[in-house]
Motif scaffolding. Structure first.
Motif, short mmCIF file in Angstrom:
data_model
loop_
_atom_site.label_atom_id
_atom_site.label_comp_id
_atom_site.label_asym_id
_atom_site.label_seq_id
_atom_site.Cartn_x
_atom_site.Cartn_y
_atom_site.Cartn_z
N VAL B 6 32.24 39.41 38.06
CA VAL B 6 30.95 39.41 38.58
C VAL B 6 30.14 40.76 38.49
O VAL B 6 29.02 40.65 38.03
CB VAL B 6 30.89 38.65 39.75
N LYS B 8 30.68 43.16 36.51
CA LYS B 8 30.32 43.48 35.06
C LYS B 8 29.28 42.70 34.47
O LYS B 8 28.43 43.38 34.13
CB LYS B 8 31.55 42.79 34.41
N TYR B 9 29.03 41.53 35.10
CA TYR B 9 27.88 40.70 34.65
C TYR B 9 26.72 41.11 35.15
O TYR B 9 25.82 41.11 34.49
CB TYR B 9 28.35 39.05 35.01
N LYS B 12 25.81 44.63 33.81
CA LYS B 12 25.42 44.38 32.21
C LYS B 12 24.10 44.27 32.28
O LYS B 12 23.16 44.27 31.22
CB LYS B 12 26.28 43.61 31.38
#
Lengths: 292, 256
Positions: B6, B8-9, B12
């Motif tokens: 999460v 990372k999401y 990004k």
């Protein structure tokens, strides 16, 4: 073996009770049909099961563990619903990649085949999809993500007859290849009647039927013949609906016939799931049994 | 727990916005005034240094981190669709905001110390250089403390944004609009009332002033000690983080 249990779940919006003390158990590798009229509480129940909204009372467990705030259990379910929870500006391919990141896996082989068969362009943005393709995209996600409980709320919304047929066929194919639990919530009872193994009927927030389809249909009896004979024969039985065709009467019974002898003037047969649904939901609505 | 996925999401998704913010800042502080000077024929009096001096990079980044922190419902929708718990979302969002603060704060201080300070004859460029830089004479300690204080200010701004944004998501759109309209009006009325009380009744505010002096680290000598403010920010940040956790736990899909 994973079991999804709903225990004593209740939910109200203001003074209106939407779900009333619901108890259910979804076993592994079965296809359930969750049926109910508009406003029966199906979507609310599914939202509670997947922890999207909170129940006022009760709990939802998978393998005896509460799903609330529990990634490992929530990650075993995927709810495809009418409500769009994906960013409108995201490309479909990006949504697939992000969903794969969250669930840890994705069946690209199956997805490629479904994309090809349904003719959907993954470079499109989610917000630009038509109602039908919106449903198709979410169905592809539902079938390709590695979950044990695939929950589909009105899965064929906006799909034309060809795509509906294709979806049902792919669903059965996917189930045969990779058995898991499906929960189909739909109004189109006739279309799913041959697919589901168990039927759950929700009416005004309460479960009024929860049985294997085979068992439920075995208890349906339509008694057809002269009015007087039909009335005499069905006296004391659970008559859930009636039809009149001139002097001919059809009484629809749900339950055992207690081995009473059938007069020669009467014909006995079973009736289908849709009729049973209509009769039961009318009956429990507080009105008189269906009479045409 | 799926905190790393999460994080990372979210990272990004939110990182490119920092670039957009700084680019917008350059356009607003340098490019736009330059074009205006060019068009109006006042190019001879246009000074890039003056423009950079007047534009506070730290304040703009603070505004960005505050605004971005208020927005969480869209991410919540996507994450709950993908079986992510509120607890994981909270932890990941806190981590991502922390990383964004770290990146922004580092950039702001590098820009301040290595670029802005030399070309503006060591003019102050943020709160620390303006009020607290005299407390220590060692420049390394000053840079380190500036980094900590600026970071804490940004973190508190971010947490405040999270509190406001997540509080609003508990309500329907109609109620949200009402709060956004009535809230500032009510705040304005309260401020006017206090101001009137101070003027009309010689309302004694000595304890408020003393409290403010204590928090800001004001010293009788006229200088400021940075530690009281840093400790206050840290404690306030912890309280806000607890409130945010409670608000995250109450998030659910809206019916509208």
């Amino acid at each position: 073996m994973s079991v999804l249990e709903v225990s004593h779940v209740s939910k109200s919006y203001g003074s209106k009770s939407v779900i009333v003390d619901v108890n259910l158990s979804f076993e592994e590798n079965k296809i359930y049909g969750l049926l109910g009229r508009n406003g029966a509480g199906k979507s609310t129940l599914l939202n509670i099961i997947t922890n999207r909204t909170f129940a006022d009372d009760g709990e939802v467990k998978i393998d005896s563990e509460n799903v609330a705030d529990n990634d490992s259990k929530l990650g075993l379910m995927y709810l495809m619903s009418e409500v769009d929870l994906y960013p409108n500006g995201a490309k479909l391919s990006q949504i697939i990649a992000d969903s794969e990141l969250m669930y840890g896996d994705f069946d690209h082989h199956l997805a490629d085949r479904l994309v090809d068969q349904f003719g959907i362009d993954l470079s499109q943005k989610f917000g630009k999809l038509s109602t039908g393709y919106n449903s198709i995209f979410k169905l592809i996600l539902a079938l390709c993500l590695p979950v044990k409980f695939v929950i589909l709320d009105e899965p064929v919304l906006g799909l034309d007859a060809n795509h509906r047929e294709l979806f049902y066929s792919e669903l059965l194919d996917s189930y045969a290849t990779n058995p898991r639990t499906f929960i189909l919530s739909t109004h189109l009872i006739e279309e799913v009647a041959n697919i589901i193994s168990d039927v759950i009927i929700l009416d005004q927030g309460r479960i009024i039927l929860n049985q294997p389809v085979e068992d439920a249909l075995a208890k349906t009896h339509s008694v057809v013949g002269p009015r007087q004979d039909v009335e005499q024969y069905t006296k004391g039985l659970n008559v859930v609906g009636r039809d009149n065709m001139g002097n001919i009467r059809a009484n629809y019974v749900y339950g055992d016939l207690d081995d009473r002898p059938l007069p020669d003037t009467l014909q006995l047969s079973n009736f289908d799931l849709q009729k049973l649904f209509i009769f039961l939901t009318n009956q429990y609505e507080g009105g008189r049994p269906n009479e045409n | 727990m799926k905190t790393s996925q999460v994080t990372k999401y979210l990272f990004k998704k939110q990182l490119p916005l920092i670039g957009v913010v700084y680019l917008t800042l350059i356009v607003l502080i340098v490019v736009l005034p330059f074009i205006l000077a060019l068009v109006s024929g006042t190019l001879s009096s246009f000074s890039v240094v003056d423009q950079l001096r007047s534009g506070s990079v730290s304040a703009v980044f603070g505004l960005y981190i505050f605004v971005i922190s208020t927005l969480s419902y869209e991410n919540f929708k996507f994450l709950i669709q993908n079986g992510i718990s509120r607890k994981t979302f909270f932890e990941a969002q806190l981590t991502v905001n922390g990383l964004l603060v770290l990146i922004g704060n580092t950039f702001n201080l590098l820009y301040g110390y290595l670029f802005l300070s030399p070309i503006t004859n060591h003019a102050s460029f943020n709160l620390y250089t303006g009020a607290y830089a005299q407390y220590f004479t060692n420049p390394i300690i000053n840079v380190a403390l500036n980094f900590v204080m600026s970071g804490l200010l940004l973190a508190v701004g971010s947490l405040l944004g999270m509190v406001i944004g997540n509080f609003l998501t508990l309500f329907s759109k109609v109620v949200q609009r009402l709060i956004l309209i009535i809230g500032p009006i009510a705040a304005g009325v309260v401020i006017l009332f206090i101001a009137k009380a101070m003027i009309d009744y010689r309302f004694r505010m000595s304890w408020v002033v003393n409290f403010a002096k204590l928090i800001l680290g004001y010293q009788a000598s006229g200088g400021y000690n940075p530690f009281p403010l840093m400790i206050t920010l840290l404690l306030f940040g912890c309280v806000l983080a607890l409130i945010v956790r409670v608000l995250f736990a109450r998030k659910q899909l809206k019916r509208d």
